[in-house]
Design a protein around this motif. Structure first.
Motif, PDB file in Angstrom:
ATOM      1  N   LEU A 192       0.776  -1.118  -0.128  1.00  0.00           N
ATOM      2  CA  LEU A 192      -0.183   0.157   0.151  1.00  0.00           C
ATOM      3  C   LEU A 192       0.887   1.665   0.069  1.00  0.00           C
ATOM      4  O   LEU A 192       1.652   1.444   1.068  1.00  0.00           O
ATOM      5  N   ILE A 193       0.511   2.267  -0.854  1.00  0.00           N
ATOM      6  CA  ILE A 193       2.212   3.141  -0.677  1.00  0.00           C
ATOM      7  C   ILE A 193       0.173   4.402  -0.745  1.00  0.00           C
ATOM      8  O   ILE A 193      -0.015   4.780  -1.529  1.00  0.00           O
ATOM      9  N   GLN A 241      -6.690   0.899   1.460  1.00  0.00           N
ATOM     10  CA  GLN A 241      -6.745   1.683   0.574  1.00  0.00           C
ATOM     11  C   GLN A 241      -7.920   2.725   0.108  1.00  0.00           C
ATOM     12  O   GLN A 241      -7.813   3.964  -0.610  1.00  0.00           O
ATOM     13  N   SER A 242      -8.739   2.399   0.651  1.00  0.00           N
ATOM     14  CA  SER A 242     -10.551   2.857  -0.063  1.00  0.00           C
ATOM     15  C   SER A 242     -11.316   3.706   1.716  1.00  0.00           C
ATOM     16  O   SER A 242     -12.461   4.050   1.486  1.00  0.00           O
ATOM     17  N   GLN A 246      -9.308   9.628   7.819  1.00  0.00           N
ATOM     18  CA  GLN A 246      -9.596   9.963   9.279  1.00  0.00           C
ATOM     19  C   GLN A 246      -9.009   8.063  10.026  1.00  0.00           C
ATOM     20  O   GLN A 246      -7.807   7.341  10.798  1.00  0.00           O
ATOM     21  N   VAL A 247      -9.758   7.137   8.849  1.00  0.00           N
ATOM     22  CA  VAL A 247      -9.575   5.798   9.817  1.00  0.00           C
ATOM     23  C   VAL A 247      -8.096   5.481   9.103  1.00  0.00           C
ATOM     24  O   VAL A 247      -7.510   4.528   9.711  1.00  0.00           O
ATOM     25  N   PHE A 248      -7.847   5.369   8.195  1.00  0.00           N
ATOM     26  CA  PHE A 248      -6.178   5.334   7.435  1.00  0.00           C
ATOM     27  C   PHE A 248      -4.900   5.933   8.717  1.00  0.00           C
ATOM     28  O   PHE A 248      -4.457   5.393   8.281  1.00  0.00           O
ATOM     29  N   LEU A 249      -5.189   7.124   8.883  1.00  0.00           N
ATOM     30  CA  LEU A 249      -4.279   7.724   9.267  1.00  0.00           C
ATOM     31  C   LEU A 249      -4.247   7.581  10.603  1.00  0.00           C
ATOM     32  O   LEU A 249      -3.146   7.108  11.533  1.00  0.00           O
ATOM     33  N   SER A 250      -5.576   7.101  11.494  1.00  0.00           N
ATOM     34  CA  SER A 250      -5.661   6.421  12.693  1.00  0.00           C
ATOM     35  C   SER A 250      -4.923   4.929  12.529  1.00  0.00           C
ATOM     36  O   SER A 250      -3.906   4.877  13.862  1.00  0.00           O
ATOM     37  N   THR A 265      -3.069  13.868   6.707  1.00  0.00           N
ATOM     38  CA  THR A 265      -3.688  14.505   5.798  1.00  0.00           C
ATOM     39  C   THR A 265      -2.909  13.450   5.138  1.00  0.00           C
ATOM     40  O   THR A 265      -1.427  12.797   4.502  1.00  0.00           O
ATOM     41  N   VAL A 266      -3.062  12.643   3.924  1.00  0.00           N
ATOM     42  CA  VAL A 266      -2.818  11.222   2.712  1.00  0.00           C
ATOM     43  C   VAL A 266      -3.309  11.741   1.240  1.00  0.00           C
ATOM     44  O   VAL A 266      -3.891  12.609   1.508  1.00  0.00           O
ATOM     45  N   GLY A 267      -2.287  11.734   1.007  1.00  0.00           N
ATOM     46  CA  GLY A 267      -2.724  12.093  -0.325  1.00  0.00           C
ATOM     47  C   GLY A 267      -3.333  10.511  -1.048  1.00  0.00           C
ATOM     48  O   GLY A 267      -4.088   9.562  -0.299  1.00  0.00           O
ATOM     49  N   LYS A 268      -3.315  10.580  -2.442  1.00  0.00           N
ATOM     50  CA  LYS A 268      -4.088   9.302  -3.419  1.00  0.00           C
ATOM     51  C   LYS A 268      -3.446   7.924  -2.471  1.00  0.00           C
ATOM     52  O   LYS A 268      -2.028   8.057  -2.478  1.00  0.00           O
ATOM     53  N   ARG A 269      -3.921   6.989  -2.921  1.00  0.00           N
ATOM     54  CA  ARG A 269      -3.620   6.017  -2.386  1.00  0.00           C
ATOM     55  C   ARG A 269      -3.730   5.041  -3.848  1.00  0.00           C
ATOM     56  O   ARG A 269      -4.695   4.689  -3.943  1.00  0.00           O
TER      57      ARG A 269
END
Length: 398
Positions: A192-193, A241-242, A246-250, A265-269
């Motif tokens: 996952l990038i 990825q989807s 906030q879930v991803f960052l957590s 903050t996160v950009g495109k995954r």
């Protein structure tokens, strides 16, 4: 087919590897420059090109030195972020080691640059070289190996011939299909990038943290950003990825901790399966492969493009010397010399990355103690760590 246009060398693939090789070969120190054809399936708009998207790449000290020697780094430098310190640890355990630039008498262990910026610079350089003919967008439809040349038919009906055909067209290389049986190892994981922004400046630090699911790497970028490469089970990777931002960052924060600050903050995954692919034999009659077309690695330790650039750095001088001596650029002796020159480094890098991925991705409790002892031994034994550093930084001469 129509009468072919003849070139000395034909390169398929104008991503980082193919473009770097074309530029290295175009610096022919003779009155008669090489005629180079560069074929690329995608439009050379590097902001959207599949090989030059929003991802970042870590250039090792050896790769950085090569770009500087080629006069290609100065325009990329404003977009680079220096790596001075690498911290490696096993999440939840005591084992760790680190590398610092001054340990190896280097100004930097490497640089991180977004592929979009690196690609734009290479594209601008390609456009200025009169000895490089771009065929773009175009795909190779058919390859015919003749005794004295290779003949290609493109999907736009153009026909090219050359003394040597070089495949730099990625892991699913059409040229690679001529090399014999491809070896594969499925790591049963996904990468996952993403790029994330934090409340702290990276300050030249990079991290490789081993978790129960696999390695989690953070590479420093400009504007308080980090490039994240996270090895996960397929379902977990696709879910994150989807997932909501906030879930991803957590979950990223929980997996990595707070050494890089708080992620906000996160950009495109993006996510892709992790599979080792390589050809033991790098050449066939008047053809060879290099870069991802020859060996597509696990991203652990960031060796993929750095290994590819070592391919380029070895091949270009061989070809230029052959050209200056008026010898056949597709000769079996030259291709075999390239294989012998590169085989040890390729095998060593494959073994290192696949071994690290297997050992440090295991959730088996019996592997925890040995791998942590290994990290501690590396930290306490400089000569042991030096071997790994030389390989990962591209400082071996072969």
């Amino acid at each position: 087919m129509s009468q072919p246009q003849h070139f000395d060398i034909i390169i398929v693939g104008a991503g980082m590897t193919g473009a770097s090789l074309a530029l290295a070969l175009s610096q022919t120190p003779s009155a008669k420059p090489l005629k180079i054809a560069l074929i690329e399936a995608a439009e050379l708009n590097f902001g959207q090109h599949p090989g030059f998207d929003g991802r970042a790449i870590a250039l090792s000290a050896g790769s950085l030195r090569w770009f500087q020697q080629q006069g290609l780094w100065s325009n990329m430098a404003p977009y680079g972020c220096v790596i001075k310190h690498i911290h490696v640890s096993d999440r939840g355990h005591c084992g760790w080691t680190s590398m610092q630039a001054d340990e190896y008498h280097l100004d930097a262990l490497g640089q991180v640059i977004e592929l979009e910026h690196a690609g734009r610079e290479l594209h601008q350089q390609l456009a200025q070289r009169q000895d490089i003919s771009l065929f773009c967008p175009a795909r190779v439809k058919h390859i015919e190996q003749q005794q004295q040349q290779v003949v290609l038919e493109l999907d736009d009906q153009q026909c090219l011939s050359g003394s040597l055909l070089i495949g730099a067209d990625g892991a699913d290389s059409l040229v690679g299909q001529k090399m014999g049986n491809q070896q594969q190892l499925d790591f049963a994981k996904y990468a996952l990038i993403a790029n994330v922004q934090a409340d702290q400046d990276p300050a030249g630090r990079a991290f490789e943290r081993f978790t129960e699911q696999g390695p989690l790497a953070l590479l420093p970028m400009t504007e308080q950003r980090w490039s994240v490469v996270w090895s996960l089970e397929a379902e977990q990777a696709k879910r994150l990825q989807s997932a909501d931002e906030q879930v991803f960052l957590s979950e990223l924060q929980q997996a990595f901790g707070y050494r890089a600050g708080r992620f906000n903050t996160v950009g495109k995954r993006a996510a892709y399966p992790l599979v080792l692919r390589y050809y033991p034999r790098l050449f066939a009659h008047r053809m060879l492969v290099l870069g991802n077309a020859a060996h597509s690695l696990h991203p652990i330790a960031g060796q993929g493009f750095n290994l590819a650039l070592r391919d380029v750095a070895a091949l270009a001088p061989l070809l230029l010397q052959q050209w200056q001596q008026g010898l056949d650029l597709g000769a079996h002796s030259l291709l075999d010399a390239y294989q012998q020159l590169r085989q040890q480094d390729i095998e060593r890098t494959i073994a290192m990355t696949a071994g690290l991925a297997s050992v440090f991705a295991s959730s088996d409790k019996s592997s925890v103690i040995p791998r942590n002892l290994g990290l501690m031994a590396m930290q306490l034994c400089p000569s042991f760590k030096l071997l790994l550093a030389k390989q990962s930084l591209g400082l071996f001469s072969r």
